[in-house]
Design an enzyme around this catalytic site. Structure first.
Site, short mmCIF file in Angstrom:
data_model
loop_
_atom_site.label_atom_id
_atom_site.label_comp_id
_atom_site.label_asym_id
_atom_site.label_seq_id
_atom_site.Cartn_x
_atom_site.Cartn_y
_atom_site.Cartn_z
N GLU A 147 0.66 -1.39 0.00
CA GLU A 147 0.03 0.05 0.12
C GLU A 147 0.87 1.44 -0.01
OE1 GLU A 147 -2.87 -0.78 3.04
OE2 GLU A 147 -3.52 -2.38 2.29
N GLU A 254 -5.51 -10.02 -2.76
CA GLU A 254 -6.61 -10.20 -1.74
C GLU A 254 -8.03 -9.99 -2.19
OE1 GLU A 254 -5.21 -7.39 1.27
OE2 GLU A 254 -3.21 -7.72 0.68
#
Ligand code: 9MR
Length: 440
Positions: A147, A254
């Site tokens: 991220e 994910e």
């Protein structure tokens, strides 16, 4: 014999008979993973103890929280590897690729990092990376930086900050990962990419900086429900096409989609094929599947009682009947063997690379491994001593059996008064040496 001669010899040694196939038995394949033998993996997370039904469905493992820095090192220099060991060992013993999640991330950082000097911070990050790589050297994939756009590491100035590239702290992180984990595929990971061309373009800038330095091997896109639930398949394709322009494999890392049974089913049916069939996508990991054990409600695929939700039944049928495209062929290898003392160690090599070592039990057992590698395959006995011998029944590739005694390359069988002194054909390794099972 030099290496190229060796592999030519191994390449000729492929034998597969229908009689041999019959020996596989019916039990082994009934509980195979959904994507066994497919060109890409379909994986899932392991949170604590590996669930008993994991290998009925999934063939790649990511740890949910156990690999994050605050979980491993909640107190400075006191490492807590227990849960990560469990997930890694489970993956290794089942032959599933393992993806570490994650080295450098602005969430779930250890609380003590903020109080250190910049020099100490950089030292501690590298120490975490180094210790991880020493402990888990067979890790196939690593989310090196997680991220970067949404949750950059709080200590990024200590790693070089923006610097001349704008992202020097990420370059530093990948350099350290490459140095300490030289055989792992290094990935970056981010959310909100699959649905947002603007974020995608900013992400590609980072990827290109790493790629031009030879530091990155693949691009992760999380693809959680908040990006996926209402996304049009055409947009998925368009954004994957754009990301594939980096020339790197894409890992959907994910995935989850929510809804009641009917809604979730419709979402999987509508969107999953756009991910699975995209030639740039090399693997898909779902983020949880068991009711009550997913980070967001209604994304589960297996109910508390063990029954499948409709989306999972559909997913299984879809993937089993769809070869996918692109990705590196994922081969499911079984080595069936035994030792005589219970101390014998054998190593599976593919294309010259040692990919797995097992210590054999005294009864015939299937040892499994999944690989995308190609090349000559050998099973090598490495720790011969008095009273130690190895008997190999076969090596199988995606269920196709190659009997040990049918192979012509065996340097460890005692024939004509010496090791490797005869025709080769034997299922025994009495001495250190290898049986060649042909090309994968
Ligand atoms: O699934 C994880 C959940 O158990 C944790 O509480 C949460 C804390 O940040 O992290 C979840 O996993 C996240 C992953 O590590 C990074 N991408 C977003 C995931 C869902 O929040």
């Amino acid at each position: 014999m030099n290496t190229s001669h060796l592999f030519k010899a191994l390449g000729r040694a492929v034998v597969c008979t229908s009689a041999a196939l019959g020996m596989l038995g019916s039990g082994g394949l009934a509980h195979a993973q959904i994507a066994v033998g497919k060109t890409k993996f379909l994986g899932n997370i392991i949170a604590g103890n590996p669930p008993g039904n994991f290998s009925m469905y999934w063939n790649q493992v990511s740890p949910e929280n156990a690999g994050k820095w605050d979980a491993v090192e909640p107190v400075r220099d006191q490492m807590n590897w227990g849960q990560l060991d469990a997930a890694y060992n489970y993956a290794r013993s089942n032959g599933f690729p393992f993806k570490q999640h994650t080295f450098v991330w602005g969430s779930q950082e250890p609380k003590w990092i903020g109080g250190l000097s910049a020099q100490q911070q950089a030292h501690e990050v590298e120490d975490f990376i180094r210790q991880y790589c020493q402990r888990y050297p067979q890790t196939q994939y690593i989310d090196v930086v997680n991220e970067p756009l949404h949750q950059p590491a709080s200590y990024r100035e200590a790693l070089g900050g923006a610097g001349s590239t704008g992202w020097d702290w990420i370059v530093w992180s990948f350099q350290k990962a490459r140095q300490h984990c030289p055989t792992a595929k290094l990935l970056i990971n981010e959310y909100g990419i699959i649905n947002d061309a603007n974020a995608l373009n900013r992400y590609k800038v980072i990827v290109d900086i790493l790629k031009s330095r030879g530091l990155i091997d693949g691009v992760g896109i999380q693809s959680h429900y908040f990006s996926m639930d209402n996304l049009a398949p055409a947009t998925i394709k368009q954004n994957l096409d754009s990301l594939a322009q980096t020339g790197l494999p894409i890992y959907v890392s994910e995935l989850d989609m929510t809804g009641d049974d009917a809604t979730q089913l419709a979402r999987y049916q509508q969107k999953f094929p756009a991910l699975w069939t995209h030639p740039g996508v090399a693997g898909v990991t779902l983020w949880g599947y068991i009711e009550g054990q997913t980070w967001v409600a209604n994304s589960h695929l297996v109910r508390r009682d063990g029954s499948e939700r409709p989306a999972l039944t559909w997913l299984g049928n879809y993937v089993r009947s769809n070869p996918g495209s692109g990705g590196a062929a994922n081969k499911s290898i079984v080595v069936r063997a035994r030792g005589t003392s219970g101390q014998e160690r054998v190593t599976l090599r593919v294309g010259g690379t040692a990919v797995q070592t097992w210590t054999l039990g005294k009864t015939m057992t299937n040892y499994t491994f999944t690989t995308t590698l190609s090349g000559g395959s050998t099973v090598e006995f490495t720790n011969d001593a008095t009273g130690r011998d190895v008997q190999v029944d076969y090596l199988s590739v995606n269920g196709s059996v190659r009997q040990a005694e049918s192979q012509t390359y065996n340097t460890g069988v005692y024939q004509n008064g010496r090791c490797g002194g005869g025709s080769g054909r034997s299922d025994w390794l009495h001495c250190n040496g290898a049986i060649g099972f042909g090309d994968l």
